[in-house]
Scaffold this active site. Structure first.
Site, PDB file in Angstrom:
ATOM      1  N   LYS A 287       0.837  -1.204   0.000  1.00 33.21           N
ATOM      2  CA  LYS A 287       0.000   0.000   0.000  1.00 33.21           C
ATOM      3  C   LYS A 287       0.867   1.246   0.000  1.00 33.21           C
ATOM      4  O   LYS A 287       2.004   1.196   0.474  1.00 33.21           O
ATOM      5  CB  LYS A 287      -0.843   0.029   1.292  1.00 33.21           C
ATOM      6  CG  LYS A 287      -1.965  -0.973   1.347  1.00 33.21           C
ATOM      7  CD  LYS A 287      -2.743  -0.812   2.652  1.00 33.21           C
ATOM      8  CE  LYS A 287      -3.898  -1.788   2.731  1.00 33.21           C
ATOM      9  NZ  LYS A 287      -4.931  -1.551   1.706  1.00 33.21           N
ATOM     10  N   ARG A 361     -10.590 -11.298   1.782  1.00 40.00           N
ATOM     11  CA  ARG A 361     -11.475 -12.308   1.177  1.00 40.00           C
ATOM     12  C   ARG A 361     -10.833 -13.692   1.200  1.00 40.00           C
ATOM     13  O   ARG A 361     -11.545 -14.699   1.233  1.00 40.00           O
ATOM     14  CB  ARG A 361     -11.854 -11.858  -0.235  1.00 40.00           C
ATOM     15  CG  ARG A 361     -10.670 -11.671  -1.145  1.00 40.00           C
ATOM     16  CD  ARG A 361     -11.024 -10.884  -2.409  1.00 40.00           C
ATOM     17  NE  ARG A 361     -11.227  -9.451  -2.143  1.00 40.00           N
ATOM     18  CZ  ARG A 361     -11.551  -8.549  -3.060  1.00 40.00           C
ATOM     19  NH1 ARG A 361     -11.732  -8.924  -4.318  1.00 40.00           N
ATOM     20  NH2 ARG A 361     -11.712  -7.291  -2.741  1.00 40.00           N
TER      21      ARG A 361
HETATM   22  N1  BES Z   1      -8.015  -3.597   4.490  1.00 39.27           N
HETATM   23  C1  BES Z   1      -8.225  -3.141   3.163  1.00 39.27           C
HETATM   24  C2  BES Z   1      -9.511  -2.338   3.016  1.00 39.27           C
HETATM   25  C3  BES Z   1      -9.553  -1.017   3.730  1.00 39.27           C
HETATM   26  C4  BES Z   1      -9.193   0.150   3.094  1.00 39.27           C
HETATM   27  C5  BES Z   1     -10.038  -0.945   5.032  1.00 39.27           C
HETATM   28  C6  BES Z   1      -9.274   1.351   3.750  1.00 39.27           C
HETATM   29  C7  BES Z   1     -10.117   0.265   5.688  1.00 39.27           C
HETATM   30  C8  BES Z   1      -9.736   1.419   5.044  1.00 39.27           C
HETATM   31  C9  BES Z   1      -8.318  -4.333   2.211  1.00 39.27           C
HETATM   32  O1  BES Z   1      -7.575  -5.444   2.563  1.00 39.27           O
HETATM   33  C10 BES Z   1      -7.811  -3.880   0.889  1.00 39.27           C
HETATM   34  O2  BES Z   1      -6.644  -3.583   0.798  1.00 39.27           O
HETATM   35  N2  BES Z   1      -8.690  -3.849  -0.113  1.00 39.27           N
HETATM   36  C11 BES Z   1      -8.326  -3.460  -1.422  1.00 39.27           C
HETATM   37  C12 BES Z   1      -8.930  -4.447  -2.369  1.00 39.27           C
HETATM   38  C13 BES Z   1      -8.398  -4.336  -3.784  1.00 39.27           C
HETATM   39  C14 BES Z   1      -6.927  -4.681  -3.820  1.00 39.27           C
HETATM   40  C15 BES Z   1      -9.194  -5.255  -4.673  1.00 39.27           C
HETATM   41  C16 BES Z   1      -8.877  -2.072  -1.663  1.00 39.27           C
HETATM   42  O3  BES Z   1      -9.981  -1.756  -1.208  1.00 39.27           O
HETATM   43  O4  BES Z   1      -8.171  -1.278  -2.281  1.00 39.27           O
HETATM   44 MN    MN Z   2      -5.580  -5.319   1.874  1.00 35.89          MN
END
Ligand code: BES
Ligand code: MN
Ligand code: ZN
Length: 506
Positions: A287, A361
């Site tokens: 990230k 997921r």
């Molecule tokens: N933990 C994150 C989602 C999240 C984002 C929670 C911001 C709280 C605040 C999750 O694991 C994630 O990284 N999701 C990705 C999915 C994508 C790679 C398909 C996302 O939402 O960008």
């Molecule tokens: Mn994630």
């Protein structure tokens, strides 16, 4: 904190402070008029100065003349039409937060304006008000710091003041029971918040399992913590793939209320599954640095189901129920899963991990399959799953997926009782082809269009029984303080889970 139901008028309350909830523009008629006269006319004077606009969660502290209550705290609930269980709870939370740093031992809360505005009786009002007071008392600063001078006061006594004729005629016991229920659910949400707010260098998957074990011992629940060796023997390939990059090994936490093999009064065994990513760096699909520190809260779903099973078991001892919390740390280590790795899920599907940041997921899918393997007949999962849900719905309404429709109806009804907002999103099957893999059964992240729907479709592949998914990524913690809650985890979805579980009680 002692809770007492006091049948009487607000001006009779003997307390350090009396909370006066108001709805809409307060009109000085009836009891409010009398309260104002008896307290020396201060409320009318403040209203004339424009201080009592009764905006939602606005507060005014006022003198109380010669009343036995030391002062008055007027708390707005917004317009009467928009007033619902959630507002009632937040209004109460606001009142105790407004008193932070003050010494208040006995607080009286005038229940009747809340009960009248809700139109559901004094017991429901008591449930919401007490829950709000308990939740409003939570201060994340007390997790690591001893100096709690600025925290909301810890009350010795809470008086629920009502002149309700039904109460006088003997419903006081029902109001007291509802108040106790509100207290226990409020305490449950604070258990979840305290755990969820803790830092990733403090709460590893093993520490989360230890905390769950301690709670299980306190509340008489069974617990099984599956380590990485057993998970491998069982075939939890997706779960293990996420944990590989960290030195802190993954743990699948399985808690049970009631005897093995038991079903609830509906003939069901509900499993509540919660995402427990103790830190989500994104893994190799790392990230950006901006706000990455928030990802210590990516275990909030797990903390919520752990607290929910405790809470449901406190309210309905022995109720058959499962809570499953897959706990991992998603890190980019030497052994980390690479984008493009193919893993075999517990249900046999081969998943092509095209993005290691779509990790929630993966761990949830295996946890859902495991829940069914050990007898779950109904599933609900809660997870901080996507950034997309926040872009779609913001931080005040949780996005949900569910199938089949009658199960959604039950989940939605539970959320209504809990005073929580859910919005159902569609499982558009046409988008499945956009998650196709050229070497495996499916990828874990498709193209960006409709990615929120795709997160639901992916999870749907790992259930055969009625299932609902609550994406609490945007709703489970606040990025700033509100009058009714501090920054950080807020307990969202705990009460919904408890209400859903309790449909199987008795
Ligand atoms: N933990 C994150 C989602 C999240 C984002 C929670 C911001 C709280 C605040 C999750 O694991 C994630 O990284 N999701 C990705 C999915 C994508 C790679 C398909 C996302 O939402 O960008
Ligand atoms: Mn994630
Ligand atoms: Zn995540």
């Amino acid at each position: 904190m002692q809770i007492r139901v006091v049948i009487g008028q607000p001006w009779e309350a003997v307390a350090d402070l009396l909370v006066v909830p108001v709805l809409g523009e307060p009109t000085f008629t009836g009891t409010l008029d009398e309260l104002d006269r008896r307290s020396g006319g201060e409320l009318r004077a403040l209203a004339a100065l424009g201080e009592l606009r009764a905006k939602a969660y606005a507060t005014v502290l006022a003198a109380s003349g010669d009343l036995p209550a030391g002062r008055l705290l007027v708390v707005g609930g917004g317009s009467a039409e928009g007033f619902d269980r959630e507002t009632a709870r937040r209004q109460a939370a606001t009142s105790i937060r407004r008193l932070a740093g003050r010494s208040v031992h006995t607080l009286a809360y005038w229940l009747d304006p809340v009960a009248d505005a809700l139109g559901e009786g004094a017991a429901v009002a008591a449930d919401m008000v007490v829950r709000g007071i308990v939740e409003g008392g939570f201060d994340p600063k007390t997790i690591y710091l001893d100096n709690t001078d600025a925290a909301p006061p810890a009350l010795d006594e809470l008086l629920l003041v009502t002149a309700d004729a039904a109460a006088a005629a003997g419903a006081a016991a029902a109001i007291a029971a509802a108040a106790e229920r509100g207290r226990i659910i409020g305490e449950g949400s604070n258990i979840a918040r305290r755990l969820a707010n803790r830092a990733a260098n403090d709460v590893s998957p093993q520490v989360l399992a230890d905390e769950a074990t301690a709670l299980a011992a306190t509340y008489g629940l069974a617990i099984d913590v599956i380590d990485e060796k057993r998970a491998a023997a069982l075939g939890m390939g997706m779960f293990l793939a996420v944990g590989r990059g960290s030195d802190n090994p993954p743990r699948m936490i399985v808690m049970r209320s009631g005897p093995e093999g038991a079903r609830d009064s509906q003939g069901r065994l509900l499993a509540m599954v919660g995402k427990g990513v103790c830190f989500d760096s994104g893994g190799i699909s790392i990230k950006p640095a901006d706000r990455m520190e928030e990802m210590k809260l990516d275990k909030t779903g797990a903390c919520t189901v752990i607290a929910a099973i405790v809470t449901a078991a406190r309210l309905a001892p022995g109720i058959p129920l499962l809570a499953i919390a897959p706990a991992v740390e998603n890190m980019p280590g030497d052994h980390a899963t690479r984008p493009g790795d193919i893993v075999k899920a517990l249900n046999g599907l081969h998943v092509d991990i095209t993005n290691t940041d779509a990790e929630g997921r993966l761990i949830l899918g295996d946890a859902m399959t495991y829940a069914e393997q050990i007898g779950a007949t109904h599933l609900v999962d809660v997870a901080t799953l996507t950034g997309a849900v926040g872009r779609a719905l913001g931080h005040m309404v949780t996005g949900a997926f569910a199938t089949p429709d009658p199960w959604w109806t039950e989940v939605a009804a539970a959320a209504d009782r809990a005073g929580e907002r859910l919005w159902r999103l569609p499982l558009v099957q046409d988008y499945r082809s956009e998650m196709d893999s050229w070497t495996g059964d499916m990828t874990n992240s498709g193209t960006v269009e409709g990615s929120l729907v795709k997160s639901g479709l992916f999870l749907e592949s790992f259930r055969t029984v009625p299932w609902a998914h609550l994406d609490i990524a945007a709703t489970s913690y606040y990025r700033k303080a509100f009058p009714f809650a501090p920054r950080g985890a807020n307990g969202a979805s705990l009460a919904t889970l408890v209400e859903l579980a309790l449909t199987g009680a008795g």
